[in-house]
Design an enzyme around this catalytic site. Structure first.
Site, short mmCIF file in Angstrom:
data_model
loop_
_atom_site.label_atom_id
_atom_site.label_comp_id
_atom_site.label_asym_id
_atom_site.label_seq_id
_atom_site.Cartn_x
_atom_site.Cartn_y
_atom_site.Cartn_z
N SER A 168 24.87 -19.20 -23.48
CA SER A 168 25.13 -20.31 -23.57
C SER A 168 25.38 -21.14 -22.33
O SER A 168 25.61 -20.36 -21.22
CB SER A 168 26.46 -20.21 -24.48
N LYS A 169 25.58 -22.47 -22.55
CA LYS A 169 25.53 -23.22 -21.19
C LYS A 169 26.72 -23.06 -21.33
O LYS A 169 27.21 -23.46 -19.32
CB LYS A 169 25.25 -24.62 -22.02
#
Ligand code: GLU
Length: 511
Positions: A266-267
């Protein structure tokens, strides 16, 4: 149209920047299309207006363009199945939802958001299974199956808001073959009556996606594993429309995992570990937050593509470096694994390093000149070429080309304190000054001559070579880092070399 013809699509929703997993999906589709002489289509799936983000469509197009992933049909150049933006195709979906309503495979539902929320809460507090709108519950809800026909007609005539839901059969078994995962069997009793058409007059992803794949004659749907749970419902839609014969083949790609391997990348992982998860930098149009991108962080598109290609696909050999052409030749969807691949940020840098050092010097010159222009520095091409040739070996990211060589373009303004304390002795200034005098007298100035003079000088003085070269480096470069100091000196030239020694010594308080 040739039914055998490969036609694949990348169908992003413009809900934000494209995650690198999305770029990989586009890449695999592109490779598959090119390998099989097929068509590659970009379709923008923007019917969820609540999640629509301004600028995301342009971002997606620019990202793929940067990566060298090109389309045969898209929202810009059009094509035989135009338009390619779903919000421009709404009448088609209206027509198709009408077909499902008429055949009884879909029904109107009038339940408000608050009523549905209430049901969910009830399920939660009573410890029952999570509420699902399905064959068990649908007759207890407000819809065209449970309400009298006249009332349904009245509600619609009054303009009451409604959605259209798919009517999932109670007891059927859906079986299909996923190219990557093999045979998949799902009992329809586990599926819910998903919304196909919303109160805003637009379809949901499921309806629009299936209708368009069919109308655009898509032969293979290659997409992320998060869509696997939706596939059985999509199959039912093909059946309900009577399109089973033309159903595409499915391949659901595995996830790209966090570097530690536990869960989807994920970011937040990128922020936590200091690497981008987006191809290009992205500025959130609402918050103004800026996210890093591979392009701006100094990756070459060829390296980025190579990294992504190997996250899930296994060439079956030890070879790691692939050009796009080689990827097209070697790629096969059957060699995509079922299991997620861990993203390794260090390996990503290694790939970029490989591509950087193998760039022609002229290309590195072009990149380097950008850094120089940004800093208002002008230098002759020949000079910059010699610099990049010497320093490229140490570069992982394009920015390293500058950070490893800035001292060729500007004299250091200060000296690394730690290095200075370690290196500088009471006699150092005198040693360096005497050496500089000898250099001044020498006719030739190149690294070999310098080396001979330095060796003779230190032997005469009975000191180690390092006692001369390390302080010299500090004066010339500002620290004890960098390429061989004789190489640096040769490129700088005699005049600059001597002038830096002089200025350096006076800064050190040695005159
Ligand atoms: N619009 C979907 C997405 O953004 C497409 C999924 C598919 O390829 O079917 O992922």
């Amino acid at each position: 149209m040739n039914p055998e013809k490969v036609r694949v699509r990348f169908a992003p929703s413009p809900t934000g920047p494209l995650h690198l997993g999305g770029v990989r999906t586009a890449l695999y589709n592109y490779l598959f299309a090119r390998k099989h002489g097929g068509d590659f289509i970009l379709r923008i799936e923007d019917t969820d207006r609540q999640r629509f983000v301004n600028g995301a469509e342009q971002y997606i197009i620019e990202s793929l363009n940067w990566c060298g992933i090109h389309f045969d049909e898209d929202v810009v150049k059009g094509g035989p199945y135009s338009p390619y933006r779903q919000s421009d195709r709404s009448s088609l979906y209206k027509h198709h939802i009408g077909l499902l309503l008429n055949s009884g495979h879909a029904y109107y539902a009038f339940d408000s958001a608050a009523e549905l929320e209430e049901k969910r809460k009830q399920g939660h507090t009573s410890g029952m299974d999570q509420f699902q709108y399905n064959f068990k519950t649908r007759m207890l809800m407000k819809n065209s199956l449970s309400l009298p026909e006249q009332e349904v007609r009245n509600r619609i005539a009054r303009g009451e808001a409604y959605v259209v839901r798919i009517r999932i059969p109670e007891e059927e078994v859906v079986v299909f073959n996923d190219i990557i995962r093999g045979e998949i069997t799902v009992h329809t009793g586990t599926l819910d009556d998903k919304v196909l058409f919303k109160s805003d007059g637009l379809p949901t992803y499921h309806l629009a996606n299936v209708v368009d794949d069919y109308l655009m004659k898509i032969s293979h749907v290659i997409r992320g594993e998060e869509w696997l749970p939706s596939a059985p419902m999509h199959l039912l839609l093909y059946r309900f429309f009577g399109w089973e014969e033309n159903m595409p083949k499915f391949a659901h790609l595995p996830l790209i995992l966090k570097p530690e391997g536990n869960g989807k990348l994920s970011k937040r992982d990128g922020d936590r570990l200091g690497f981008p998860v987006f191809p290009l930098a992205w500025t959130d149009p609402v918050t103004g937050d800026i996210s890093h991108g591979y392009r701006e962080d100094g990756y070459l598109p060829e390296a980025f593509i190579n990294i992504l290609a190997l996250l899930g696909w296994n060439p079956g050999t030890e070879k790691e470096l692939f050009s796009m052409e080689e990827l097209i030749q070697s790629f096969s969807i059957e060699r995509v694994g079922k299991h997620g691949s861990k993203f390794d940020p260090e390996k990503a840098k290694w790939f970029n390093h490989q591509y950087l050092i193998h760039q022609p010097d002229n290309e590195l010159l072009r990149i380097m000149k950008n850094y120089l222009t940004q800093r208002d520095i002008s230098a002759l091409d020949d000079y910059v070429l010699r610099v990049v040739h010497l320093t490229k070996e140490r570069a992982n990211l394009t920015g390293d080309l500058w950070s490893n060589s800035w001292f060729f373009f500007q004299a250091p303004l200060s000296f690394d304190e730690k290095a200075k304390n370690k290196i500088w002795q009471p006699t150092t200034g005198e040693i360096v000054r005497e050496f500089a005098t000898e250099i001044k007298l020498s006719v030739d100035f190149n690294k070999d001559v310098l080396h001979v003079i330095a060796t003779n000088f230190t032997e005469r003085k009975q000191i180690k070579l390092g006692q001369l070269l390390t302080p010299l480096r500090l004066l010339i470069v500002g620290s004890n880092q960098g390429p061989g100091i004789m190489d640096v000196a040769e490129i700088l030239g005699k005049q600059e070399f001597l002038s830096r020694i002089e200025t350096g010594l006076s800064k050190m308080g040695e005159c």
